[in-house]
Structure formats: structure tokens, C-alpha cells
Design an enzyme around this catalytic site. Structure first.
Site, PDB file in Angstrom:
ATOM      1  CG  ASP A 292       6.823 -13.043   6.132  1.00  0.00           C
ATOM      2  OD1 ASP A 292       6.419 -14.183   6.421  1.00  0.00           O
ATOM      3  OD2 ASP A 292       6.557 -12.012   6.803  1.00  0.00           O
ATOM      4  CG  HIS A 293       3.879  -9.291   6.230  1.00  0.00           C
ATOM      5  ND1 HIS A 293       4.267 -10.492   6.801  1.00  0.00           N
ATOM      6  CD2 HIS A 293       2.536  -9.393   6.010  1.00  0.00           C
ATOM      7  CE1 HIS A 293       3.201 -11.264   6.956  1.00  0.00           C
ATOM      8  NE2 HIS A 293       2.146 -10.624   6.481  1.00  0.00           N
ATOM      9  CD1 TRP A 294       7.267  -3.025   0.992  1.00  0.00           C
ATOM     10  CD2 TRP A 294       5.520  -3.224  -0.397  1.00  0.00           C
ATOM     11  NE1 TRP A 294       7.198  -1.869   0.251  1.00  0.00           N
ATOM     12  CE2 TRP A 294       6.147  -1.972  -0.612  1.00  0.00           C
ATOM     13  CE3 TRP A 294       4.409  -3.572  -1.162  1.00  0.00           C
ATOM     14  CZ2 TRP A 294       5.679  -1.079  -1.566  1.00  0.00           C
ATOM     15  CZ3 TRP A 294       3.951  -2.685  -2.124  1.00  0.00           C
ATOM     16  CH2 TRP A 294       4.580  -1.455  -2.316  1.00  0.00           C
TER      17      TRP A 294
ATOM     18  CG  PHE B 277       0.395  -5.568   0.852  1.00  0.00           C
ATOM     19  CD1 PHE B 277       0.847  -4.434   0.178  1.00  0.00           C
ATOM     20  CD2 PHE B 277      -0.899  -5.575   1.341  1.00  0.00           C
ATOM     21  CE1 PHE B 277       0.030  -3.333   0.005  1.00  0.00           C
ATOM     22  CE2 PHE B 277      -1.727  -4.474   1.180  1.00  0.00           C
ATOM     23  CZ  PHE B 277      -1.258  -3.346   0.508  1.00  0.00           C
TER      24      PHE B 277
END
Ligand code: RIB
Ligand code: CA
Length: 312
Positions: free
Chosen positions: A236-238, A200
């Protein structure tokens, strides 16, 4: 009216476990019959307190929470406090839940519930497999009473997250994972590599956390430490591993691609202990014991997470 599916979750909360639990709390098609708690992300005392607190925040203080094994079967392991915080929930200093855990051990609860819901139970494992391995040692007939068994664990092409070859849940207790994979004729596996493919954007998660709900407000607090760690190391993604496994468990219709293969756990490797070794070319003659998730509908996945956080 379709009967709800009885759901038993074994978990080591953990920030991503918490998101998976919120997804389960918010799913109308499943009836959570128990939470069994493992040590893993952090020590058992913390994981039990975290499970109790999340249930209280979500208005589910009625759910029975069962403490399990405090240690792996054989060898001590290192926790994941660097990711989740020392207490496993971002070290925000929340007041303890009013309710406590059940007296019944997790392994005994797993066996009891497998009888109470024989042939109907969906078992989801979000942490190290120690409790389930102990349940199997007490009663090897357990698998015959489980309708579906979904596991977050492994790295099917040896792209590990805790060692180069191994994923945390399996590496924390490889012997337990071996016992479990040997005992269950079939399981569904959401491995770390699938998780990496279904991240995400942090910016999107921040939007979801603006929801005006106690669950979103609490999650925004406990998530901060993991967010910082993840942004520093993964961009920038989790990646919420347990949330993907829970999506696969709750809504298998969202699976776009999966593959069946024999999977086993390496116990002795110097560099590879805890690795999930997939027999991609079926060279061993072993049966396909795992359905490995390859692709899940990302939009559907994100809609489940967003709704779970916004739920009142
Ligand atoms: O490797 C990710 C898994 O290890 C997740 O279940 C996370 O909560 C930790 O238990
Ligand atoms: Ca977990």
C-alpha cells in the site's frame, strides 16, 4: 533578498523523475539552469520527449533540455519499462511537446554550466551517471566547480531493487558510477533503502492527485502504470526514489539523520555487479566520500510533493 541557487538536474524521466522535477519547478529558492537527459528507465528518445513534455505541462517550456548518452559506457543494460511503461510515462499517448531539445550534448552542457555557475551550482543526478562520467572524462576539474552534488542511487546495505545487491541507477552503468565516485571528493546520497523507508500511502497520493492543476492532472495519467505495478509488488506504499533525492537537494534542513562513510561501486562481482559497497567500519582507510541519507522529515517530504502537484 537571497539569491536563488542555480540547479542542474541530470535525469532519466521516468515517473518518479517527473515528480522530482515538479518539486524543483515549484521551489522558490532554486533557479533551474538546465535539464540533462540520460538513458535509463527507458531509451534516450523517450526520456528526452518526456522531459520536454513535462516542462511544457508545467509552463516551463523555456527550460533548456540537453540529450545525453544513449547507452552505458561499456555494457548494455536492461531498462525499467516494466515499472514506468514502454515510453517511461505510463504509455498514455501524450501529444509531443512543441519545443525540442538543445543541440548541445548533455555532457558539454554540464561542463559549460559548471563554469557559468562555478562554485554555486547544485547538481542533482536522478538517473544513471553516464552523462556526468563523460563530462568528467572531458574535464576532470568539474568537481571543483560544483557546490553540492546530490545523487539518487545505490543500496547501502545491499538491499537492491534491480538485483538483490544493486539499485537501478548504479547497476545500469556501474562503470559510470565508479568514475563519478572516484572523481568527486564528496556527494550526498539518497539510496534505495532510504527511499523504502520514506514511502507514500497510495491512498494519500490519490488525494494529492485530485488537485485542480495541469501538473496534477498530467501526473495522475502518467503515474497509473507505476501505481499498478507498485501496488501489486510493494503493497500500500509507493516509493518515489527521485522525489526523496530532490527533497534532500532542495531542502536539506529536512534531513533528520545522515551518516558519512566511504562508498565504492562493485564492477566485477558475479552476483554483486553495480552494488554500492559502504565501508561501515572504515576498514579500507579510504576517505568518507558520501553523506548517506538515513532519515528525512516525512511530513515535510510529503508537503513538498503535495505542493508540487498542486502548483498552478
Ligand atoms: O532505483 C530507482 C531509480 O532508478 C530512480 O531514479 C528511478 O527513476 C530509476 O532511474
Ligand atoms: Ca530516475
Amino acid at each position: 533578498m537571497t539569491a536563488k541557487i542555480p540547479l542542474l538536474i541530470d535525469t532519466d524521466p521516468g515517473v518518479d523523475d517527473a515528480l522530482a522535477l515538479l518539486m524543483a519547478f515549484n521551489d522558490p529558492g532554486h533557479d533551474i539552469v538546465g535539464l540533462t537527459i540520460a538513458a535509463g528507465n527507458v531509451g534516450l528518445g523517450h526520456t528526452v520527449r518526456n522531459a520536454l513534455k513535462l516542462c511544457e505541462i508545467a509552463g516551463r517550456a523555456d527550460l533548456p533540455v540537453h540529450a545525453g548518452c544513449a547507452d552505458p559506457l561499456l555494457h548494455p543494460s536492461v531498462d525499467a519499462a516494466h515499472v514506468h511503461g514502454v515510453d517511461g510515462f505510463g504509455d498514455v499517448g501524450y501529444p509531443p511537446a512543441a519545443q525540442g531539445p538543445q543541440a548541445e550534448h548533455a555532457a558539454l552542457a554540464i561542463l559549460r554550466l559548471s563554469h557559468e555557475y562555478a562554485g554555486e551550482l547544485l547538481l542533482v543526478a536522478l538517473g544513471p551517471l553516464t552523462n556526468i562520467a563523460v563530462a568528467l572524462k572531458l574535464d576532470p576539474t568539474l568537481p571543483g566547480r560544483i557546490k553540492r552534488f546530490v545523487v539518487m542511487g545505490g543500496a547501502v546495505s545491499a538491499h537492491g531493487n534491480i538485483t538483490p545487491a544493486a539499485e537501478f541507477n548504479i547497476a545500469f552503468d556501474p562503470e559510470a558510477a565508479h568514475v563519478v565516485l572516484q572523481a568527486f571528493p564528496h556527494l550526498e546520497l539518497a539510496d534505495w533503502e532510504a527511499v523504502v523507508a520514506h514511502g507514500f500511502l497510495h491512498a494519500r497520493v490519490e488525494q494529492w492527485l485530485q488537485a485542480d492543476s495541469p501538473r496534477a492532472r498530467f501526473y495522475e495519467l502518467i503515474y497509473r502504470q507505476t501505481r499498478g505495478w507498485s501496488a501489486d509488488r510493494r503493497g500500500d506504499h509507493w516509493h518515489s526514489a527521485d522525489a526523496l533525492a530532490m527533497a534532500m537537494a532542495l531542502q536539506p534542513e529536512g534531513v533528520l539523520e545522515q551518516v558519512d562513510r566511504p562508498v565504492a561501486v562493485e564492477l566485477a562481482g558475479t552476483l554483486t555487479r553495480g552494488a554500492t559497497v559502504v565501508d561501515w567500519n572504515r576498514q579500507t582507510g579510504r576517505p568518507d566520500n558520501a553523506t548517506v541519507l538515513v532519515r528525512y522529515d516525512q511530513d515535510h517530504f510529503e508537503s513538498l510533493v503535495r505542493a508540487a502537484l498542486a502548483a498552478g
